[in-house]
Design a protein around this motif. Structure first.
Motif, PDB file in Angstrom:
ATOM      1  N   ALA A 222       1.202  27.350 -28.173  1.00  0.00           N
ATOM      2  CA  ALA A 222       0.410  27.382 -26.939  1.00  0.00           C
ATOM      3  C   ALA A 222      -0.060  25.981 -26.554  1.00  0.00           C
ATOM      4  O   ALA A 222      -0.023  25.594 -25.382  1.00  0.00           O
ATOM      5  CB  ALA A 222      -0.784  28.320 -27.114  1.00  0.00           C
ATOM      6  N   ALA A 223      -0.500  25.204 -27.553  1.00  0.00           N
ATOM      7  CA  ALA A 223      -0.960  23.839 -27.280  1.00  0.00           C
ATOM      8  C   ALA A 223       0.185  22.957 -26.816  1.00  0.00           C
ATOM      9  O   ALA A 223      -0.015  22.041 -26.016  1.00  0.00           O
ATOM     10  CB  ALA A 223      -1.599  23.251 -28.533  1.00  0.00           C
ATOM     11  N   TYR A 224       1.382  23.218 -27.300  1.00  0.00           N
ATOM     12  CA  TYR A 224       2.551  22.465 -26.847  1.00  0.00           C
ATOM     13  C   TYR A 224       2.763  22.673 -25.353  1.00  0.00           C
ATOM     14  O   TYR A 224       3.176  21.762 -24.629  1.00  0.00           O
ATOM     15  CB  TYR A 224       3.780  22.934 -27.626  1.00  0.00           C
ATOM     16  N   ASN A 225       2.459  23.868 -24.880  1.00  0.00           N
ATOM     17  CA  ASN A 225       2.655  24.185 -23.464  1.00  0.00           C
ATOM     18  C   ASN A 225       1.544  23.670 -22.567  1.00  0.00           C
ATOM     19  O   ASN A 225       1.798  23.062 -21.528  1.00  0.00           O
ATOM     20  CB  ASN A 225       2.792  25.706 -23.297  1.00  0.00           C
ATOM     21  N   CYS A 226       0.300  23.917 -22.947  1.00  0.00           N
ATOM     22  CA  CYS A 226      -0.799  23.611 -22.019  1.00  0.00           C
ATOM     23  C   CYS A 226      -1.694  22.470 -22.492  1.00  0.00           C
ATOM     24  O   CYS A 226      -2.632  22.087 -21.787  1.00  0.00           O
ATOM     25  CB  CYS A 226      -1.649  24.863 -21.769  1.00  0.00           C
ATOM     26  N   GLY A 227      -1.422  21.928 -23.678  1.00  0.00           N
ATOM     27  CA  GLY A 227      -2.231  20.827 -24.184  1.00  0.00           C
ATOM     28  C   GLY A 227      -3.322  21.304 -25.132  1.00  0.00           C
ATOM     29  O   GLY A 227      -3.891  22.370 -24.949  1.00  0.00           O
ATOM     30  N   PRO A 228      -3.635  20.506 -26.159  1.00  0.00           N
ATOM     31  CA  PRO A 228      -4.668  20.888 -27.125  1.00  0.00           C
ATOM     32  C   PRO A 228      -6.035  21.109 -26.477  1.00  0.00           C
ATOM     33  O   PRO A 228      -6.814  21.941 -26.947  1.00  0.00           O
ATOM     34  CB  PRO A 228      -4.700  19.704 -28.102  1.00  0.00           C
ATOM     35  N   GLY A 229      -6.342  20.374 -25.410  1.00  0.00           N
ATOM     36  CA  GLY A 229      -7.647  20.520 -24.771  1.00  0.00           C
ATOM     37  C   GLY A 229      -7.893  21.930 -24.279  1.00  0.00           C
ATOM     38  O   GLY A 229      -8.981  22.486 -24.477  1.00  0.00           O
ATOM     39  N   ASN A 230      -6.885  22.530 -23.651  1.00  0.00           N
ATOM     40  CA  ASN A 230      -7.040  23.906 -23.157  1.00  0.00           C
ATOM     41  C   ASN A 230      -7.195  24.899 -24.301  1.00  0.00           C
ATOM     42  O   ASN A 230      -7.974  25.845 -24.210  1.00  0.00           O
ATOM     43  CB  ASN A 230      -5.843  24.290 -22.287  1.00  0.00           C
ATOM     44  N   VAL A 231      -6.430  24.707 -25.357  1.00  0.00           N
ATOM     45  CA  VAL A 231      -6.534  25.618 -26.503  1.00  0.00           C
ATOM     46  C   VAL A 231      -7.892  25.458 -27.172  1.00  0.00           C
ATOM     47  O   VAL A 231      -8.541  26.446 -27.543  1.00  0.00           O
ATOM     48  CB  VAL A 231      -5.393  25.356 -27.516  1.00  0.00           C
ATOM     49  N   ASN A 232      -8.363  24.231 -27.325  1.00  0.00           N
ATOM     50  CA  ASN A 232      -9.674  24.006 -27.934  1.00  0.00           C
ATOM     51  C   ASN A 232     -10.782  24.665 -27.125  1.00  0.00           C
ATOM     52  O   ASN A 232     -11.709  25.263 -27.691  1.00  0.00           O
ATOM     53  CB  ASN A 232      -9.942  22.502 -28.058  1.00  0.00           C
ATOM     54  N   ARG A 233     -10.702  24.567 -25.787  1.00  0.00           N
ATOM     55  CA  ARG A 233     -11.725  25.202 -24.951  1.00  0.00           C
ATOM     56  C   ARG A 233     -11.663  26.719 -25.057  1.00  0.00           C
ATOM     57  O   ARG A 233     -12.688  27.395 -25.070  1.00  0.00           O
ATOM     58  CB  ARG A 233     -11.557  24.754 -23.493  1.00  0.00           C
ATOM     59  N   ALA A 234     -10.433  27.255 -25.136  1.00  0.00           N
ATOM     60  CA  ALA A 234     -10.297  28.705 -25.276  1.00  0.00           C
ATOM     61  C   ALA A 234     -10.903  29.179 -26.588  1.00  0.00           C
ATOM     62  O   ALA A 234     -11.571  30.232 -26.636  1.00  0.00           O
ATOM     63  CB  ALA A 234      -8.818  29.089 -25.200  1.00  0.00           C
ATOM     64  N   ILE A 235     -10.699  28.427 -27.650  1.00  0.00           N
ATOM     65  CA  ILE A 235     -11.292  28.778 -28.956  1.00  0.00           C
ATOM     66  C   ILE A 235     -12.818  28.707 -28.882  1.00  0.00           C
ATOM     67  O   ILE A 235     -13.522  29.602 -29.352  1.00  0.00           O
ATOM     68  CB  ILE A 235     -10.740  27.837 -30.049  1.00  0.00           C
ATOM     69  N   ARG A 236     -13.294  27.630 -28.283  1.00  0.00           N
ATOM     70  CA  ARG A 236     -14.746  27.453 -28.197  1.00  0.00           C
ATOM     71  C   ARG A 236     -15.405  28.547 -27.352  1.00  0.00           C
ATOM     72  O   ARG A 236     -16.439  29.095 -27.732  1.00  0.00           O
ATOM     73  CB  ARG A 236     -15.050  26.068 -27.604  1.00  0.00           C
ATOM     74  N   ARG A 237     -14.810  28.881 -26.224  1.00  0.00           N
ATOM     75  CA  ARG A 237     -15.397  29.878 -25.332  1.00  0.00           C
ATOM     76  C   ARG A 237     -15.283  31.299 -25.873  1.00  0.00           C
ATOM     77  O   ARG A 237     -15.970  32.208 -25.393  1.00  0.00           O
ATOM     78  CB  ARG A 237     -14.725  29.794 -23.956  1.00  0.00           C
ATOM     79  N   SER A 238     -14.415  31.493 -26.861  1.00  0.00           N
ATOM     80  CA  SER A 238     -14.298  32.821 -27.471  1.00  0.00           C
ATOM     81  C   SER A 238     -15.163  32.938 -28.716  1.00  0.00           C
ATOM     82  O   SER A 238     -15.060  33.922 -29.464  1.00  0.00           O
ATOM     83  CB  SER A 238     -12.837  33.104 -27.834  1.00  0.00           C
ATOM     84  N   GLY A 239     -16.007  31.953 -28.945  1.00  0.00           N
ATOM     85  CA  GLY A 239     -16.887  32.003 -30.104  1.00  0.00           C
ATOM     86  C   GLY A 239     -16.222  31.579 -31.391  1.00  0.00           C
ATOM     87  O   GLY A 239     -16.629  31.993 -32.479  1.00  0.00           O
ATOM     88  N   GLY A 240     -15.171  30.757 -31.273  1.00  0.00           N
ATOM     89  CA  GLY A 240     -14.522  30.233 -32.471  1.00  0.00           C
ATOM     90  C   GLY A 240     -13.348  31.049 -32.969  1.00  0.00           C
ATOM     91  O   GLY A 240     -12.802  30.750 -34.036  1.00  0.00           O
ATOM     92  N   LYS A 241     -12.938  32.060 -32.216  1.00  0.00           N
ATOM     93  CA  LYS A 241     -11.788  32.861 -32.643  1.00  0.00           C
ATOM     94  C   LYS A 241     -10.523  32.016 -32.603  1.00  0.00           C
ATOM     95  O   LYS A 241     -10.321  31.220 -31.698  1.00  0.00           O
ATOM     96  CB  LYS A 241     -11.635  34.084 -31.737  1.00  0.00           C
ATOM     97  N   ARG A 242      -9.651  32.229 -33.593  1.00  0.00           N
ATOM     98  CA  ARG A 242      -8.452  31.412 -33.701  1.00  0.00           C
ATOM     99  C   ARG A 242      -7.190  32.264 -33.768  1.00  0.00           C
ATOM    100  O   ARG A 242      -6.155  31.848 -34.290  1.00  0.00           O
ATOM    101  CB  ARG A 242      -8.541  30.492 -34.920  1.00  0.00           C
ATOM    102  N   ASN A 243      -7.262  33.462 -33.207  1.00  0.00           N
ATOM    103  CA  ASN A 243      -6.098  34.332 -33.084  1.00  0.00           C
ATOM    104  C   ASN A 243      -5.619  34.272 -31.636  1.00  0.00           C
ATOM    105  O   ASN A 243      -6.410  34.460 -30.710  1.00  0.00           O
ATOM    106  CB  ASN A 243      -6.455  35.776 -33.478  1.00  0.00           C
TER     107      ASN A 243
END
Length: 525
Positions: A222-243
C-alpha cells in the motif's frame, strides 16, 4: 570494444498509460465510517483499473504488436460464479509469504481479470513469460517473496513505457523523486524507470525498505502505491491499527483497491488454465541479446544498416527517450537486438557508427534535444510538411490513425494535444505528412475502415460487420458501448448467454465488437 551478454527478452507491451501510480502523500483521505464486513463492494472495483485496461486493449502496441487471429476460435466457455469454497481452497494451495486474503472485494477483482478483461489478461500472460524471469531473479537476489512479481501487473500491466497522470513511469511506476533517490538515471536521453532490469532492482530495494518499516507486506505494498505518509496517517487515525483491512477506509480511495487487485492478480496468474485463459505472444522477435556500446548511436543508424524497423528497436529498448544512445567510452549503455542480427551488428559496428555520422552527431557531439512539455520524444519538424485534417470516426483510435498516416503516435498526440489517447467521434485532427503525399493522405478520410486497414496491410476482419443492416422486429437490439464484452452484455438480459449472442450475431469472440454496433438479442416470451 563491444561486449555481448545473453539476455531474455523484454519487450514494449501495450499501450499507453497506467493510472495506478505512486500518488502524492497529501491525497484526500476519507473517514472510516464502517467495518470491513459492510464495505460497498461495487465501490471497491476501482474504475482506474478498468479504464486502464480499456486503454491498453485499444493502444497501438496491442493492436500492432500482437496478432489477433479472428479466424481462430477463442473459447467463451469458462467458469463463472464459482463458489467461495473453490477460491478459498485454491488460495490455500498457493505457496505464499504475502497474505492472500480472500473476501468479496478480492472476488470482484478476480471476476474482472477472469471474466471481463480476458483479452488483456491473455496478453499479459504472454508478456509475463519474458518479464517474470527478470523479476524473479531480482526478488531472489534480495530474498523477497517471489509473488511480489505480480505487483507489476497492477502497476503497469507489464508496459515498460506506461506513464500515469501524475508522472509515474515504467514497469514499476516510479515517480521522478523516488527514482532519483533509488539511483535510477533520468536525463533528457535516458530514463531508467523504463529499463526492466534496473527498474526492477530499484523496486525490490524500495519495497524491502518499506517492509522493514511496517513488517507487513500488505502495508508495504500500500505504501508503495500511495506513499508512506498516507499509510502512516491511516494507522494513526485508526488508533494504531496495523492490519490493512482495518485501516482500509482511511487510505486514499484508489489505494483501497490496490492490495485486493494484487491478490486477485496472483490468483489469476496461478490459476489461469482453470479459467481457460490462453497466453498471447507479441508479433516481434522474442529471442534477443544485448550488446554494450561505447559511443553515441542513433536508432536510425542501426535501422538503416541492419534493416530492422525502428519501432522494434524502440520496443526492445524502451529506456531511450529520443532514439539516441548517449554512450561514451567511460560510460557504455546496452542495446538490445534480435538474435538474428546481433552478429551482423558485431561485424558491421564500424560502418553502423559511421553511417551519416555528422547528420546525427555533428562534430561528434550530442545535439540539444528538442524541448517538449515533458514528453519523451522529439516531435518531427513540420517545416516542409503538408497539413491534412482527419475527422475521427466510430471505431478509430490513436494507434490506427497514426498507422494509416504513417506517423508516430507520439507526434499525433503532440500535434493535437491528445491526453491518454482519448479522442472523440467528430474530432478534427491535424496531421503533418510529406508535401508530395498530401493528395494521397487526403483520400484517407473518404476510405472505409477496411480500405484504410488494407492500405497498411492489416486485416479488417474485426470490422467487416459494420455495414448497416435493417433491424429485424423479431429481435431486441443492443448498441455496443465502450468497454462492453459479450459477457457484460449477456448479464443485461435474463436467460441470455454470451455464447448465444455470439452465434446469433456471427461473432467469433469479443474482438468482433465495436462501439455503436447493434447486436441482435433473442426476445424472451
Amino acid at each position: 570494444m563491444i561486449y555481448i551478454f545473453s539476455l531474455l527478452l523484454f519487450t514494449n507491451a501495450l499501450a499507453q498509460e497506467a493510472d495506478t501510480a505512486h500518488t502524492l502523500d497529501d491525497l484526500q483521505l476519507e473517514a472510516d465510517t464502517t467495518g470491513f464486513n459492510a464495505l460497498d463492494v461495487d465501490d471497491m472495483l476501482n474504475p482506474i483499473f478498468s479504464d486502464q485496461m480499456d486503454s491498453m486493449m485499444s493502444s497501438w502496441d496491442i493492436q500492432n504488436r500482437f496478432h489477433f487471429d479472428n479466424s481462430e476460435v477463442r473459447t467463451l466457455d469458462y467458469p463463472k460464479n464459482l463458489p467461495d469454497s473453490v477460491y478459498i481452497n485454491r488460495f490455500k494451495e498457493i505457496e505464499q509469504v504475502v497474505d492472500l486474503s480472500y473476501n468479496s472485494v478480492v472476488n470482484n477483482y478476480i471476476k474482472m481479470y477472469t471474466e471481463k478483461r480476458r483479452d488483456l489478461v491473455e496478453v499479459m500472460l504472454g508478456l509475463s513469460a519474458y518479464y517474470f524471469p527478470i523479476f524473479e531473479e531480482t526478488l531472489d537476489k534480495y530474498d523477497m517473496p517471489l509473488e511480489i512479481k505480480y505487483l507489476a501487473i497492477i502497476e503497469s500491466a507489464l508496459n515498460p513505457t506506461a506513464r500515469s497522470r501524475v508522472g509515474a513511469n515504467g514497469l514499476w511506476q516510479f515517480m521522478y523523486g523516488t527514482a532519483r533517490n533509488m539511483k535510477l538515471e533520468i536525463t533528457s536521453f535516458v530514463d531508467e524507470r523504463r529499463d526492466p532490469i534496473k527498474a526492477t532492482d530499484a523496486a525490490a530495494r524500495y519495497l524491502t525498505k518499506l517492509h522493514d518499516i511496517y513488517g507487513d507486506w500488505h502495508l508495504a505494498i500500500a505504501a508503495y502505491n500511495c506513499g508512506p505518509g498516507n499509510v502512516n496517517r491511516a494507522i494513526r487515525r485508526s488508533g494504531g491499527k496495523r492490519n490493512y483491512w482495518e485501516i482500509y477506509y482511511r487510505l486514499p480511495r484508489e489505494t483501497r483497491g490496490y492490495v485486493p487487485a494484487f491478490i486477485a492478480a496472483t490468483y489469476t496468474f496461478e490459476y489461469y488454465k482453470e479459467h481457460n485463459l490462453v497466453p498471447r505472444f507479441p508479433e516481434i522477435e522474442l529471442s534477443v541479446d544485448t550488446v554494450m556500446v561505447n559511443d553515441y548511436l542513433h536508432f536510425d543508424q542501426v535501422s538503416a544498416k541492419l534493416h530492422i524497423e525502428k519501432e522494434q528497436l524502440r520496443a526492445l529498448n524502451p529506456m531511450y527517450r529520443r532514439d539516441v544512445i548517449p554512450a561514451k567510452a567511460n560510460k557504455p549503455y546496452p542495446l538490445v537486438l534480435p538474435n538474428d542480427v546481433i552478429l551482423d551488428f558485431v561485424d558491421q559496428d564500424t560502418a553502423i557508427f559511421a553511417f551519416e555520422r555528422n547528420k546525427y552527431f555533428p562534430n561528434n557531439t550530442l545535439m540539444d534535444p528538442t524541448s517538449s512539455n515533458s514528453s519523451y520524444f522529439t516531435p518531427v519538424d513540420i517545416k516542409g510538411k503538408a497539413k491534412v485534417v482527419y475527422t475521427v470516426k466510430a471505431g478509430d483510435n490513436v494507434g490506427f490513425i497514426s498507422s494509416w498516416f504513417h506517423v508516430r503516435t507520439s507526434d499525433l498526440r503532440y500535434w493535437n494535444n491528445i491526453n491518454r489517447d482519448i479522442i472523440r467521434v467528430g474530432q478534427k485532427l491535424a496531421i503533418y505528412v510529406p508535401e508530395k503525399d498530401k493528395e494521397k493522405y487526403e483520400q484517407v478520410a473518404s476510405m472505409s475502415f477496411a480500405e484504410k486497414q488494407a492500405s497498411i496491410g492489416k486485416s479488417s476482419t474485426p470490422n467487416t460487420t459494420r455495414t448497416t443492416k435493417p433491424l429485424d422486429p423479431n429481435f431486441e437490439y443492443y448498441t455496443v458501448r465502450k468497454g462492453d464484452t459479450l459477457w457484460d452484455i449477456a448479464q443485461k438480459y435474463a436467460g441470455i448467454s454470451a455464447d448465444e449472442i455470439m452465434r446469433l450475431n456471427e461473432l467469433k469472440n469479443d474482438r468482433g465488437l465495436y462501439i455503436g454496433q447493434k447486436l441482435k438479442i433473442k426476445r424472451k416470451g
